[in-house]
Write a protein that holds these residues in place. Sequence first.
Motif, PDB file in Angstrom:
ATOM      1  N   VAL A   1     -45.301 106.299  10.242  1.00  0.00           N
ATOM      2  CA  VAL A   1     -43.958 106.595  10.760  1.00  0.00           C
ATOM      3  C   VAL A   1     -42.903 106.003   9.834  1.00  0.00           C
ATOM      4  O   VAL A   1     -41.892 106.649   9.518  1.00  0.00           O
ATOM      5  CB  VAL A   1     -43.800 106.046  12.195  1.00  0.00           C
ATOM      6  N   GLN A   2     -43.121 104.777   9.377  1.00  0.00           N
ATOM      7  CA  GLN A   2     -42.177 104.147   8.457  1.00  0.00           C
ATOM      8  C   GLN A   2     -42.079 104.919   7.148  1.00  0.00           C
ATOM      9  O   GLN A   2     -40.983 105.096   6.598  1.00  0.00           O
ATOM     10  CB  GLN A   2     -42.616 102.699   8.189  1.00  0.00           C
ATOM     11  N   GLN A   3     -43.204 105.413   6.654  1.00  0.00           N
ATOM     12  CA  GLN A   3     -43.195 106.204   5.424  1.00  0.00           C
ATOM     13  C   GLN A   3     -42.431 107.514   5.625  1.00  0.00           C
ATOM     14  O   GLN A   3     -41.689 107.958   4.745  1.00  0.00           O
ATOM     15  CB  GLN A   3     -44.632 106.500   4.988  1.00  0.00           C
ATOM     16  N   LEU A   4     -42.614 108.121   6.791  1.00  0.00           N
ATOM     17  CA  LEU A   4     -41.925 109.378   7.096  1.00  0.00           C
ATOM     18  C   LEU A   4     -40.422 109.158   7.194  1.00  0.00           C
ATOM     19  O   LEU A   4     -39.624 109.949   6.670  1.00  0.00           O
ATOM     20  CB  LEU A   4     -42.469 109.945   8.408  1.00  0.00           C
ATOM     21  N   LEU A   5     -40.023 108.077   7.827  1.00  0.00           N
ATOM     22  CA  LEU A   5     -38.594 107.761   7.941  1.00  0.00           C
ATOM     23  C   LEU A   5     -37.984 107.500   6.563  1.00  0.00           C
ATOM     24  O   LEU A   5     -36.866 107.934   6.276  1.00  0.00           O
ATOM     25  CB  LEU A   5     -38.397 106.548   8.853  1.00  0.00           C
ATOM     26  N   ALA A   6     -38.733 106.784   5.724  1.00  0.00           N
ATOM     27  CA  ALA A   6     -38.248 106.512   4.368  1.00  0.00           C
ATOM     28  C   ALA A   6     -38.090 107.813   3.586  1.00  0.00           C
ATOM     29  O   ALA A   6     -37.134 107.980   2.812  1.00  0.00           O
ATOM     30  CB  ALA A   6     -39.204 105.561   3.652  1.00  0.00           C
ATOM     31  N   ALA A   7     -39.013 108.750   3.803  1.00  0.00           N
ATOM     32  CA  ALA A   7     -38.928 110.038   3.120  1.00  0.00           C
ATOM     33  C   ALA A   7     -37.708 110.829   3.574  1.00  0.00           C
ATOM     34  O   ALA A   7     -37.060 111.530   2.784  1.00  0.00           O
ATOM     35  CB  ALA A   7     -40.205 110.846   3.373  1.00  0.00           C
TER      36      ALA A   7
ATOM     37  N   TYR B   1     -32.096 114.088   9.792  1.00  0.00           N
ATOM     38  CA  TYR B   1     -33.552 114.138   9.909  1.00  0.00           C
ATOM     39  C   TYR B   1     -34.127 112.750  10.206  1.00  0.00           C
ATOM     40  O   TYR B   1     -35.108 112.616  10.946  1.00  0.00           O
ATOM     41  CB  TYR B   1     -34.164 114.702   8.633  1.00  0.00           C
ATOM     42  N   TYR B   2     -33.552 111.734   9.611  1.00  0.00           N
ATOM     43  CA  TYR B   2     -33.996 110.358   9.860  1.00  0.00           C
ATOM     44  C   TYR B   2     -33.872 110.020  11.348  1.00  0.00           C
ATOM     45  O   TYR B   2     -34.808 109.477  11.957  1.00  0.00           O
ATOM     46  CB  TYR B   2     -33.159 109.397   9.023  1.00  0.00           C
ATOM     47  N   CYS B   3     -32.741 110.356  11.951  1.00  0.00           N
ATOM     48  CA  CYS B   3     -32.513 110.026  13.361  1.00  0.00           C
ATOM     49  C   CYS B   3     -33.392 110.862  14.290  1.00  0.00           C
ATOM     50  O   CYS B   3     -33.891 110.363  15.295  1.00  0.00           O
ATOM     51  CB  CYS B   3     -31.041 110.224  13.720  1.00  0.00           C
ATOM     52  N   ILE B   4     -33.584 112.129  13.952  1.00  0.00           N
ATOM     53  CA  ILE B   4     -34.423 112.986  14.792  1.00  0.00           C
ATOM     54  C   ILE B   4     -35.861 112.480  14.799  1.00  0.00           C
ATOM     55  O   ILE B   4     -36.468 112.309  15.867  1.00  0.00           O
ATOM     56  CB  ILE B   4     -34.371 114.445  14.304  1.00  0.00           C
ATOM     57  N   VAL B   5     -36.411 112.225  13.620  1.00  0.00           N
ATOM     58  CA  VAL B   5     -37.793 111.748  13.531  1.00  0.00           C
ATOM     59  C   VAL B   5     -37.939 110.386  14.221  1.00  0.00           C
ATOM     60  O   VAL B   5     -38.902 110.137  14.951  1.00  0.00           O
ATOM     61  CB  VAL B   5     -38.245 111.662  12.062  1.00  0.00           C
TER      62      VAL B   5
ATOM     63  N   PRO C   1     -65.308 132.785  25.765  1.00  0.00           N
ATOM     64  CA  PRO C   1     -65.655 131.359  25.693  1.00  0.00           C
ATOM     65  C   PRO C   1     -64.396 130.502  25.687  1.00  0.00           C
ATOM     66  O   PRO C   1     -63.343 130.911  25.199  1.00  0.00           O
ATOM     67  CB  PRO C   1     -66.408 131.239  24.361  1.00  0.00           C
ATOM     68  N   GLU C   2     -64.514 129.329  26.283  1.00  0.00           N
ATOM     69  CA  GLU C   2     -63.368 128.419  26.368  1.00  0.00           C
ATOM     70  C   GLU C   2     -62.917 127.992  24.973  1.00  0.00           C
ATOM     71  O   GLU C   2     -63.725 127.637  24.119  1.00  0.00           O
ATOM     72  CB  GLU C   2     -63.753 127.186  27.182  1.00  0.00           C
ATOM     73  N   GLN C   3     -61.607 128.064  24.751  1.00  0.00           N
ATOM     74  CA  GLN C   3     -61.037 127.649  23.475  1.00  0.00           C
ATOM     75  C   GLN C   3     -60.614 126.180  23.576  1.00  0.00           C
ATOM     76  O   GLN C   3     -59.772 125.819  24.395  1.00  0.00           O
ATOM     77  CB  GLN C   3     -59.822 128.522  23.127  1.00  0.00           C
ATOM     78  N   ARG C   4     -61.226 125.351  22.759  1.00  0.00           N
ATOM     79  CA  ARG C   4     -60.886 123.933  22.783  1.00  0.00           C
ATOM     80  C   ARG C   4     -59.695 123.646  21.877  1.00  0.00           C
ATOM     81  O   ARG C   4     -59.652 124.110  20.730  1.00  0.00           O
ATOM     82  CB  ARG C   4     -62.079 123.092  22.331  1.00  0.00           C
ATOM     83  N   ARG C   5     -58.767 122.900  22.408  1.00  0.00           N
ATOM     84  CA  ARG C   5     -57.606 122.520  21.609  1.00  0.00           C
ATOM     85  C   ARG C   5     -57.995 121.430  20.613  1.00  0.00           C
ATOM     86  O   ARG C   5     -58.772 120.531  20.944  1.00  0.00           O
ATOM     87  CB  ARG C   5     -56.476 122.008  22.502  1.00  0.00           C
ATOM     88  N   PRO C   6     -57.444 121.506  19.412  1.00  0.00           N
ATOM     89  CA  PRO C   6     -57.741 120.430  18.449  1.00  0.00           C
ATOM     90  C   PRO C   6     -57.155 119.107  18.926  1.00  0.00           C
ATOM     91  O   PRO C   6     -56.109 119.074  19.581  1.00  0.00           O
ATOM     92  CB  PRO C   6     -57.049 120.915  17.164  1.00  0.00           C
ATOM     93  N   ALA C   7     -57.838 118.031  18.612  1.00  0.00           N
ATOM     94  CA  ALA C   7     -57.350 116.706  19.009  1.00  0.00           C
ATOM     95  C   ALA C   7     -56.025 116.401  18.307  1.00  0.00           C
ATOM     96  O   ALA C   7     -55.887 116.647  17.113  1.00  0.00           O
ATOM     97  CB  ALA C   7     -58.390 115.644  18.649  1.00  0.00           C
ATOM     98  N   PRO C   8     -55.031 115.907  19.047  1.00  0.00           N
ATOM     99  CA  PRO C   8     -53.742 115.606  18.416  1.00  0.00           C
ATOM    100  C   PRO C   8     -53.861 114.459  17.416  1.00  0.00           C
ATOM    101  O   PRO C   8     -54.676 113.543  17.602  1.00  0.00           O
ATOM    102  CB  PRO C   8     -52.856 115.215  19.603  1.00  0.00           C
ATOM    103  N   TYR C   9     -53.051 114.530  16.386  1.00  0.00           N
ATOM    104  CA  TYR C   9     -53.046 113.461  15.383  1.00  0.00           C
ATOM    105  C   TYR C   9     -51.963 112.453  15.751  1.00  0.00           C
ATOM    106  O   TYR C   9     -50.806 112.811  15.983  1.00  0.00           O
ATOM    107  CB  TYR C   9     -52.770 114.028  13.993  1.00  0.00           C
ATOM    108  N   LEU C  10     -52.330 111.202  15.828  1.00  0.00           N
ATOM    109  CA  LEU C  10     -51.391 110.137  16.176  1.00  0.00           C
ATOM    110  C   LEU C  10     -51.000 109.373  14.906  1.00  0.00           C
ATOM    111  O   LEU C  10     -51.861 108.813  14.228  1.00  0.00           O
ATOM    112  CB  LEU C  10     -52.015 109.183  17.196  1.00  0.00           C
ATOM    113  N   TYR C  11     -49.715 109.380  14.603  1.00  0.00           N
ATOM    114  CA  TYR C  11     -49.225 108.672  13.427  1.00  0.00           C
ATOM    115  C   TYR C  11     -49.286 107.158  13.659  1.00  0.00           C
ATOM    116  O   TYR C  11     -48.929 106.663  14.732  1.00  0.00           O
ATOM    117  CB  TYR C  11     -47.787 109.068  13.122  1.00  0.00           C
ATOM    118  N   SER C  12     -49.713 106.446  12.653  1.00  0.00           N
ATOM    119  CA  SER C  12     -49.695 104.988  12.723  1.00  0.00           C
ATOM    120  C   SER C  12     -48.272 104.498  12.478  1.00  0.00           C
ATOM    121  O   SER C  12     -47.398 105.246  12.026  1.00  0.00           O
ATOM    122  CB  SER C  12     -50.632 104.398  11.671  1.00  0.00           C
ATOM    123  N   LYS C  13     -48.048 103.216  12.775  1.00  0.00           N
ATOM    124  CA  LYS C  13     -46.718 102.646  12.556  1.00  0.00           C
ATOM    125  C   LYS C  13     -46.334 102.734  11.083  1.00  0.00           C
ATOM    126  O   LYS C  13     -45.181 103.051  10.746  1.00  0.00           O
ATOM    127  CB  LYS C  13     -46.694 101.179  13.021  1.00  0.00           C
ATOM    128  N   ALA C  14     -47.312 102.491  10.190  1.00  0.00           N
ATOM    129  CA  ALA C  14     -47.037 102.560   8.752  1.00  0.00           C
ATOM    130  C   ALA C  14     -46.672 103.983   8.334  1.00  0.00           C
ATOM    131  O   ALA C  14     -45.771 104.187   7.513  1.00  0.00           O
ATOM    132  CB  ALA C  14     -48.251 102.066   7.969  1.00  0.00           C
TER     133      ALA C  14
END
Length: 216
Positions: free
Chosen positions: A107-113, A128-132, A92-105
């Motif tokens: 992304v800002q929280q991740l950068l702050a972390a 890590y800040y620059c890579i993300v 049976p066909e394997q369905r890929r999970p839907a990708p998760y899209l980060y909101s702008k908020a």
Amino acid sequence: MSPLYIALERYMGMRRTLGFKLSSQGQMLRRFVAHMDQHGNAIITSKLAIEWVSKDAGPASWPGRLSAVRGFARYVAITDPRTQVPPTSAFPEQRRPAPYLYSKAEVQQLLAAMLALPPAGNLRRWTYYCIVGLLAVTGMKIGEALRLHRGDVDLDQGILVIRDSKFGKSRIVPIHSSTLTVLKDYAARRDSQPLRSAGRPFFTGERGGHVGLTLR
């Protein structure tokens, strides 16, 4: 050397002349042929192929394994009509999970972390800040960012060169002036640290080598 193994070497040689790397598929097919030889099977049948595809592997890997065996079986069938090509409908066909899209908020929280990573005076948090941040504004893949070398980042023109991406091709990614400012600041911080000799990756780890980073 079995006839199947000889056929496999010829098949892989032909595919590589057409530009295919066959790194993962080649390993799969070698395991398949070794399995066939080990059990004394000289003719590929749908039953044997499907049994191997689902042997010692999770369902998520079955389509890729089946695709590899099907391609090889089609090649072998040209000279040996007894060969069976397993059907694509075997699993049976394997369905890929839907990708998760980060909101702008988010992304800002991740950068702050990233900027809060200890220790305070270490280059790690800025790396890590620059890579993300670069992933967020360019859409690059994590592996592409980590493979960047100093020569791939033109801080004068604001251009990144992404080498050996999908299908072994390279591409140029222009970056915004605000992103360029951040990367220049990072380069200055990096070069002020010990063990940052020329010729190393653009984003460096604690000892000046490649960075290991996985995002989930």
